[in-house]
Design an enzyme around this catalytic site. Structure first.
Site, mmCIF file in Angstrom:
data_model
loop_
_atom_site.group_PDB
_atom_site.id
_atom_site.type_symbol
_atom_site.label_atom_id
_atom_site.label_comp_id
_atom_site.label_asym_id
_atom_site.label_seq_id
_atom_site.Cartn_x
_atom_site.Cartn_y
_atom_site.Cartn_z
ATOM 1 N N ARG A 180 0.838 -1.196 0.000
ATOM 2 C CA ARG A 180 0.000 0.000 0.000
ATOM 3 C C ARG A 180 0.875 1.249 0.000
ATOM 4 O O ARG A 180 0.558 2.245 -0.662
ATOM 5 C CB ARG A 180 -0.945 0.008 1.205
ATOM 6 C CG ARG A 180 -2.034 -1.045 1.138
ATOM 7 C CD ARG A 180 -3.027 -0.899 2.290
ATOM 8 N NE ARG A 180 -3.843 0.300 2.157
ATOM 9 C CZ ARG A 180 -4.612 0.786 3.118
ATOM 10 N NH1 ARG A 180 -4.674 0.169 4.306
ATOM 11 N NH2 ARG A 180 -5.345 1.871 2.930
ATOM 12 N N CYS A 238 -1.108 5.793 9.145
ATOM 13 C CA CYS A 238 -1.472 4.516 8.529
ATOM 14 C C CYS A 238 -2.630 4.791 7.577
ATOM 15 O O CYS A 238 -2.612 5.772 6.860
ATOM 16 C CB CYS A 238 -1.836 3.475 9.592
ATOM 17 S SG CYS A 238 -3.205 3.988 10.668
#
Length: 283
Positions: A180, A238
Site C-alpha cells: 500500500r 497509517c
C-alpha cells in the site's frame, strides 16, 4: 512506565487490592466481505466471552467520530469520549488495561487516546485475548462511574500539514503494508501511494509470530535503522489512525516518543491537491 502488561501480570493485578479498569476493544478493519459473510461484530464477540470484569468499548463509535473529511476514524468528541470512559469506570487515579482480539491495533488506539487526553497509567495486554489463559465470562459488569475528564494533549497529535512538514524535517513512518505504501494496491482509499518523504515501516514487523511485541531492544534497533531515534522528531500514520497507534505504542516500548497523524492516508488521499508519492522510495 511500561506501556505493556503480560497476561500473568494482569492476573496478579486483578486479584490485588487495587485492580485495574479493564477495557475490551475487539475490532477488525472493515473491508469488502464475500457474499453472505457477516461483518465482524466486536460486541457479539465480547458477549460470547471476555476477561472477567472487562467492559466493551466500540472503536468505530466510541474511539472515533463519524467518517468524513478528516478520515475514516477521526478523533472522537472529547466530551462524548469522556462520558464513555467514565461509564466504563475509568478514573484518573486508577490504572487502565486495554486488550483486543490479538492484533493489538484497537487496543493501541484506546491506549493512545487515553494517554493523549491525560490519563497517567494505561497499559495494553501484550498479545491480546489469545494470551489470556484464564476463564472467560459472559457476564457484563456494571462498574461504578469513574471520574476521568479528558483534555486534549498539547503534543503528540499531527494534522495533514504537520505530517507533511515532519516528512521533510524529521521522520514520518508509514505503518501500512509495504504494497500500500508503494501504491501497488489500494483496497480502501481513493488513490495508492504515500506522503512524500514518509518511510515505510509496516506495523506487522513490530510483533513476533505469537502477536506479542518484540523485545524493546529489537524494536529500538528496528526504528533506529529507519532513522527514528530518541530525541528525533517522529510521527506515524497509517490508513485511518488505528494501526499507526500500534506503531506509536511500539515506539514507546522502544523508548522513542512519537506523534500520531490520526487522519492518516484516508484523510490525506481524499484531497486531490495533496501530493502522492509511489514506489519504494520515500520521495
Amino acid at each position: 512506565m511500561n506501556a505493556l502488561i503480560t497476561a500473568s501480570e494482569l492476573v496478579s493485578d486483578l486479584a490485588g487490592p487495587h485492580p485495574p479498569v479493564l477495557l475490551d476493544v475487539r475490532w477488525q478493519l472493515t473491508v469488502a466481505k464475500a457474499a453472505g459473510e457477516p461483518p465482524f461484530d466486536g460486541r457479539a464477540e465480547y458477549a460470547a466471552g471476555h476477561i472477567p470484569g472487562a467492559v466493551f468499548v466500540d472503536l468505530d463509535r466510541e474511539l472515533a467520530s463519524a467518517p468524513g473529511a478528516h478520515g475514516r476514524h477521526p478523533l472522537p468528541d472529547l466530551a462524548e469520549f469522556g462520558a464513555v470512559m467514565r461509564r466504563a469506570g475509568v478514573s484518573s487515579g486508577r490504572r487502565v488495561v486495554v486488550y483486543d482480539g490479538g492484533q493489538g491495533w484497537a487496543a493501541a488506539r484506546a491506549w493512545w487516546l487515553l494517554r493523549w487526553t491525560g490519563h497517567p497509567d494505561v497499559r495494553v495486554l501484550d498479545g491480546g485475548l489469545p494470551a489470556w489463559e484464564g476463564a472467560l465470562s459472559v457476564e457484563e459488569p456494571t462498574p461504578e462511574e469513574g471520574d476521568f475528564r479528558p483534555e486534549a494533549g498539547a503534543e503528540g497529535l499531527l494534522d495533514a500539514a504537520a505530517a507533511a512538514a515532519l516528512a521533510r524535517s524529521g521522520v514520518l513512518l508509514d505503518a501500512r503494508a509495504a504494497e500500500r505504501y508503494r501504491g501497488d494496491v489500494e483496497p480502501i482509499d481513493r488513490v495508492g501511494g504515500h506522503i512524500p518523504g514518509a518511510v515505510s515501516a509496516p506495523t506487522n514487523e513490530n510483533v513476533g509470530a505469537d502477536g506479542r511485541f518484540l523485545p524493546a531492544e529489537e524494536l529500538r534497533a528496528r526504528f533506529n535503522a529507519l532513522g527514528a531515534y530518541d530525541g528525533a522528531k517522529v510521527g506515524v500514520y497509517c490508513g485511518s489512525g488505528v494501526s499507526a497507534a500500534h506503531e506509536v505504542l511500539a515506539l514507546a516500548v522502544a523508548g522513542i516518543p512519537a506523534a500520531l497523524y490520526v487522519g492518516s492516508w484516508s484523510e490525506w488521499s481524499s484531497d486531490p491537491a495533496r501530493p502522492v508519492a509511489v514506489g519504494p522510495d520515500p520521495q
